[in-house]
Design an enzyme around this catalytic site. Structure first.
Site, PDB file in Angstrom:
ATOM      1  N   TYR A 154       1.214   0.094 -21.434  1.00 24.11           N
ATOM      2  CA  TYR A 154      -0.138  -0.475 -21.417  1.00 24.11           C
ATOM      3  C   TYR A 154      -0.845   0.038 -20.175  1.00 24.11           C
ATOM      4  O   TYR A 154      -0.290  -0.032 -19.066  1.00 24.11           O
ATOM      5  CB  TYR A 154      -0.057  -1.998 -21.408  1.00 24.11           C
ATOM      6  CG  TYR A 154      -1.391  -2.719 -21.298  1.00 24.11           C
ATOM      7  CD1 TYR A 154      -1.715  -3.425 -20.150  1.00 24.11           C
ATOM      8  CD2 TYR A 154      -2.307  -2.700 -22.340  1.00 24.11           C
ATOM      9  CE1 TYR A 154      -2.930  -4.100 -20.044  1.00 24.11           C
ATOM     10  CE2 TYR A 154      -3.517  -3.378 -22.247  1.00 24.11           C
ATOM     11  CZ  TYR A 154      -3.827  -4.075 -21.095  1.00 24.11           C
ATOM     12  OH  TYR A 154      -5.029  -4.736 -20.989  1.00 24.11           O
ATOM     13  N   ASP A 249       1.244   5.401 -13.838  1.00 28.16           N
ATOM     14  CA  ASP A 249       0.467   4.157 -13.794  1.00 28.16           C
ATOM     15  C   ASP A 249       1.325   3.125 -13.053  1.00 28.16           C
ATOM     16  O   ASP A 249       2.216   2.514 -13.636  1.00 28.16           O
ATOM     17  CB  ASP A 249       0.123   3.691 -15.212  1.00 28.16           C
ATOM     18  CG  ASP A 249      -0.620   2.365 -15.185  1.00 28.16           C
ATOM     19  OD1 ASP A 249      -1.019   1.888 -16.274  1.00 28.16           O
ATOM     20  OD2 ASP A 249      -0.791   1.784 -14.100  1.00 28.16           O
ATOM     21  N   LYS A 277      -3.206  -4.923  -8.766  1.00 24.25           N
ATOM     22  CA  LYS A 277      -2.370  -6.103  -8.528  1.00 24.25           C
ATOM     23  C   LYS A 277      -2.025  -6.310  -7.045  1.00 24.25           C
ATOM     24  O   LYS A 277      -2.799  -6.844  -6.274  1.00 24.25           O
ATOM     25  CB  LYS A 277      -1.108  -6.023  -9.404  1.00 24.25           C
ATOM     26  CG  LYS A 277      -1.423  -6.041 -10.922  1.00 24.25           C
ATOM     27  CD  LYS A 277      -0.176  -5.936 -11.751  1.00 24.25           C
ATOM     28  CE  LYS A 277      -0.500  -5.698 -13.205  1.00 24.25           C
ATOM     29  NZ  LYS A 277      -0.839  -6.907 -13.954  1.00 24.25           N
TER      30      LYS A 277
HETATM   31  P1  KE4 Z   1      -5.901  -4.990 -15.314  1.00 24.92           P
HETATM   32  O1  KE4 Z   1      -7.133  -4.350 -15.931  1.00 24.92           O
HETATM   33  O2  KE4 Z   1      -5.369  -6.157 -16.134  1.00 24.92           O
HETATM   34  O3  KE4 Z   1      -6.068  -5.316 -13.848  1.00 24.92           O
HETATM   35  O4  KE4 Z   1      -4.744  -3.849 -15.305  1.00 24.92           O
HETATM   36  C1  KE4 Z   1      -4.396  -3.216 -16.514  1.00 24.92           C
HETATM   37  C2  KE4 Z   1      -2.990  -2.673 -16.390  1.00 24.92           C
HETATM   38  C3  KE4 Z   1      -2.822  -1.304 -16.244  1.00 24.92           C
HETATM   39  N1  KE4 Z   1      -1.583  -0.767 -16.114  1.00 24.92           N
HETATM   40  C4  KE4 Z   1      -0.480  -1.552 -16.119  1.00 24.92           C
HETATM   41  C5  KE4 Z   1       0.863  -0.911 -15.973  1.00 24.92           C
HETATM   42  C6  KE4 Z   1      -0.602  -2.962 -16.268  1.00 24.92           C
HETATM   43  O5  KE4 Z   1       0.523  -3.731 -16.282  1.00 24.92           O
HETATM   44  C7  KE4 Z   1      -1.870  -3.529 -16.403  1.00 24.92           C
HETATM   45  C8  KE4 Z   1      -2.075  -5.022 -16.607  1.00 24.92           C
HETATM   46  N2  KE4 Z   1      -0.885  -5.786 -16.814  1.00 24.92           N
HETATM   47  C9  KE4 Z   1      -1.034  -6.996 -17.577  1.00 24.92           C
HETATM   48  C10 KE4 Z   1       0.345  -7.659 -17.668  1.00 24.92           C
HETATM   49  N3  KE4 Z   1       1.166  -7.049 -18.665  1.00 24.92           N
HETATM   50  C11 KE4 Z   1      -2.061  -7.908 -17.016  1.00 24.92           C
HETATM   51  C12 KE4 Z   1      -2.052  -9.319 -17.586  1.00 24.92           C
HETATM   52  C13 KE4 Z   1      -3.147  -9.534 -18.580  1.00 24.92           C
HETATM   53  O6  KE4 Z   1      -3.451  -8.621 -19.378  1.00 24.92           O
HETATM   54  O7  KE4 Z   1      -3.680 -10.666 -18.565  1.00 24.92           O
END
Ligand code: KE4
Length: 438
Positions: A154, A249, A277
Site C-alpha cells: 500500500y 516506501d 508517520k
Molecule cells: P498516509 O497517507 O496514510 O499518511 O500514508 C500512506 C501510506 C503509504 N505507504 C505506506 C507503506 C503506508 O503504510 C501508508 C499508510 N499506512 C496505513 C496503515 N496500514 C495508514 C492507516 C490508515 O490508512 O488509516
C-alpha cells in the site's frame, strides 16, 4: 492441554457506541480513515479519549495497551513529555508560516544524515502525498510512464496505486476503487512480493518503458511480510540494469526498522525513499527524498511540480525533530528489538500451544502474525489467514485491554513506552484468547 479461557467482564463501551452512532450520520462510515471502522473484525470501533505512553483510554474510561500507536508515529510512546513541551514552546510562535523556517533545515539534515539514499528531501503532509510525488518524480526523471508495484503493498490512496493485482504473476493494473479511471492505472504493473522472476518478466515485456519499482521493503499492509534473502538485492540489480529507479516506501518502516530505515538494516540503497508517520511524531508529515541529481527535478529547482500549503509547518517539524532525537538516544533500537521479539515469539508460542495454525515474526519495532500454517511470502499466501477467527481474537483481546490493529492485513507496532509488564500482560491475554477461539 490448553487452559480453559478465562472469562472477563463485558467491556462497557456505551459512550463509544453513542458517539460512533452519531459519527455515522456525520462522516462516511463514521470515520476519517476506513480501517478505523473495524469493518473487517466486526463490532463497533472504540472511540479514543486520550493516549499516553503505551496506553489508550476510550471515552468510557477503559484502558488498552496500544499496539497501533497511531499506525506508527508513536514509536517513542504517545504524548512523550519532551515532544509535548517542545510543541508548547513552538505553539507560542504560531502554528503555520507558509514560509521557510529553520526547523525545516533541522529535520531535513536529520533525515539526510540518517537515511542512506537521501541526499535531498522534500516535506509534504502525508505518506500518500509522498508516494504520489515520488511516482511523478520517477516518471519525470526517466521520461517513462510505467510503474511496478507489488500485490498487497500500500502506497497511499492516490489513483495510480489503487490497483488490485489479478491473481497470477503479473498483470496490467485494474483499478480496485470506483472513481479511478482505467486510463490512470494502465501504466501500473503488479507482481507478487518476493517474486523476482515476475519482475524480470515485466521488464522483458515492457522494454524501456518502466520508470521505476516501488515497494514496502518490509510489508506492513498485507499483514507483516518480510523480504526473502536476495529479493531486495535482486530489485536493486534489475532496476539498475534497466535504467529504472528503485523506490523504497519507508512511510511505515522508516526510523522503525532502524534509525536509517529498512534500507540501512538490509544494506540496500534505493534511488528514492518515501517517509511519513515517525518523522512527524504524530503530526501530519510525509517526505520524499533521494539522490540530489534526481531531487534537482523538483520545483522550483526543476520542472517537476509539487506543492503544499502546510508542508514543513513548524509544529510538525518540531514534533518530528524531537521524536528523532529521542530515537537517536543509545539503546533505543536494542530495546525495541528485544521487547518486540519477546512479544512476537510469545504470540506464536501461545497460538501453537492452543493448537492453532499460526505464523509470523518481527523486525525491530514491527511485528505481525497470520492465523494459518504459512510461510507467508506474498499477499496471495497471506489470504490463507483465517480472518473470521482473527475477528473473534481481536474482540476478545479488546475485552482484555489489548488494542490490536483491526484487520488481519495490518502490522503491529511497539514503542519505547511498552514495558516488560505490558508484554507479559499482553501474552497472558493472547493465551486466554487463543484458547477461546481455538
Ligand atoms: P498516509 O497517507 O496514510 O499518511 O500514508 C500512506 C501510506 C503509504 N505507504 C505506506 C507503506 C503506508 O503504510 C501508508 C499508510 N499506512 C496505513 C496503515 N496500514 C495508514 C492507516 C490508515 O490508512 O488509516
Amino acid at each position: 492441554m490448553t487452559s480453559a479461557p478465562v472469562s472477563v467482564p463485558a467491556l462497557n463501551t456505551s459512550r463509544s457506541q453513542d458517539l460512533f452512532s452519531a459519527a455515522l450520520h456525520l462522516m462516511p462510515g463514521g470515520v476519517s480513515s476506513p480501517v478505523r471502522a473495524f469493518r473487517s473484525v466486526g463490532g463497533e470501533p472504540i472511540v479514543f479519549d486520550r493516549v499516553k505512553g503505551a496506553y489508550a483510554w476510550d471515552v468510557d474510561g477503559n484502558r488498552y495497551i496500544d499496539y497501533i500507536g497511531s499506525w506508527g508515529p508513536a514509536i517513542c510512546g504517545h504524548a512523550r513529555p519532551e515532544v509535548i513541551a517542545a510543541l508548547h514552546e513552538a505553539l507560542d510562535k504560531g502554528t503555520s508560516f507558509g514560509a521557510p523556517c529553520a526547523l525545516e533545515n533541522t529535520l531535513a539534515e536529520m533525515v539526510i544524515d540518517a537515511v542512506p539514499s537521501v541526499e535531498m528531501v522534500r516535506f509534504v503532509n502525508s505518506g500518500t502525498e509522498a508516494c504520489m510525488s515520488v511516482l511523478r518524480l520517477m516518471r519525470a526523471f526517466t521520461g517513462r510512464d510505467k510503474l511496478i508495484k507489488f500485490e498487497g503493498c500500500y502506497h497511499g490512496h492516490a489513483d495510480m496505486f489503487l490497483v488490485k493485482a489479478g491473481s497470477g504473476v503479473a498483470t496490467l493494473g485494474l483499478p480496485d476503487s470506483p472513481g479511478v479511471p482505467r486510463t490512470t492505472t494502465t501504466n501500473t504493473l503488479t507482481a507478487p512480493y518476493n517474486d523476482l522472476e515476475a519482475v524480470k518478466q515485466l521488464f522483458a515485456d515492457n522494454p524501456g518503458e518502466i520508470a521505476g519499482v516501488i515497494l514496502e521493503p518490509v510489508v506492513g499492509n498485507a499483514g507483516f511480510i518480510t523480504p526473502e534473502p536476495g529479493f531486495l538485492e535482486g530489485l536493486r540489480e534489475l532496476t539498475t540494469e534497466h535504467g529504472a529507479l528503485l523506490t523504497f516506501d519507508e512511510v511505515m518502516t522508516g526510523f522503525r526498522i532502524s534509525y536509517g530505515g529498512a534500507q540501512a538494516r538490509f544494506g540496500i540503497t534505493p534511488d528514492l525513499t518515501t517517509l511519513g508517520k515517525v518523522i512527524g511524531g504524530g503530526l501530519p508529515v510525509g517526505a520524499y527524498g533521494g539522490r540530489a541529481e534526481i531531487m534537482a527535478m523538483v520545483a522550483p529547482a526543476g520542472p517537476m511540480y509539487q506543492a503544499g500549503t502546510l508542508s514543513g509547518n513548524p509544529l510538525a517539524m518540531t514534533a518530528g525533530i524531537k521524536t528523532l532525537e529521542l530515537l537517536k538516544q543509545p539503546g533505543s533500537y536494542e530495546r525495541l528489538e528485544a521487547i518486540t521479539k519477546r512479544l512476537s515469539g510469545g504470540i506464536l508460542a501461545a497460538g501453537r500451544e492452543a493448537g492453532l495454525p499460526i505464523c509470523g515474526g518481527s523486525i525491530s519495532a514491527m511485528f505481525g502474525f497470520f492465523l494459518c500454517e504459512g510461510p507467508v511470502r506474498n499477499f496471495e499466501e497471506a489470504k490463507a489467514t483465517d480472518s473470521q477467527r482473527f475477528g473473534r481474537l481481536h474482540r476478545a483481546m479488546l475485552e482484555r485491554g489489548v488494542y490490536l490493529a483491526p484487520s488481519a492485513f495490518e502490522a503491529g507496532f511497539t514503542s519505547l513506552a511498552h514495558t516488560d509488564a505490558d508484554i507479559e500482560a499482553t501474552l497472558s491475554a493472547f493465551r486466554d484468547c487463543f484458547a477461546a477461539i481455538a
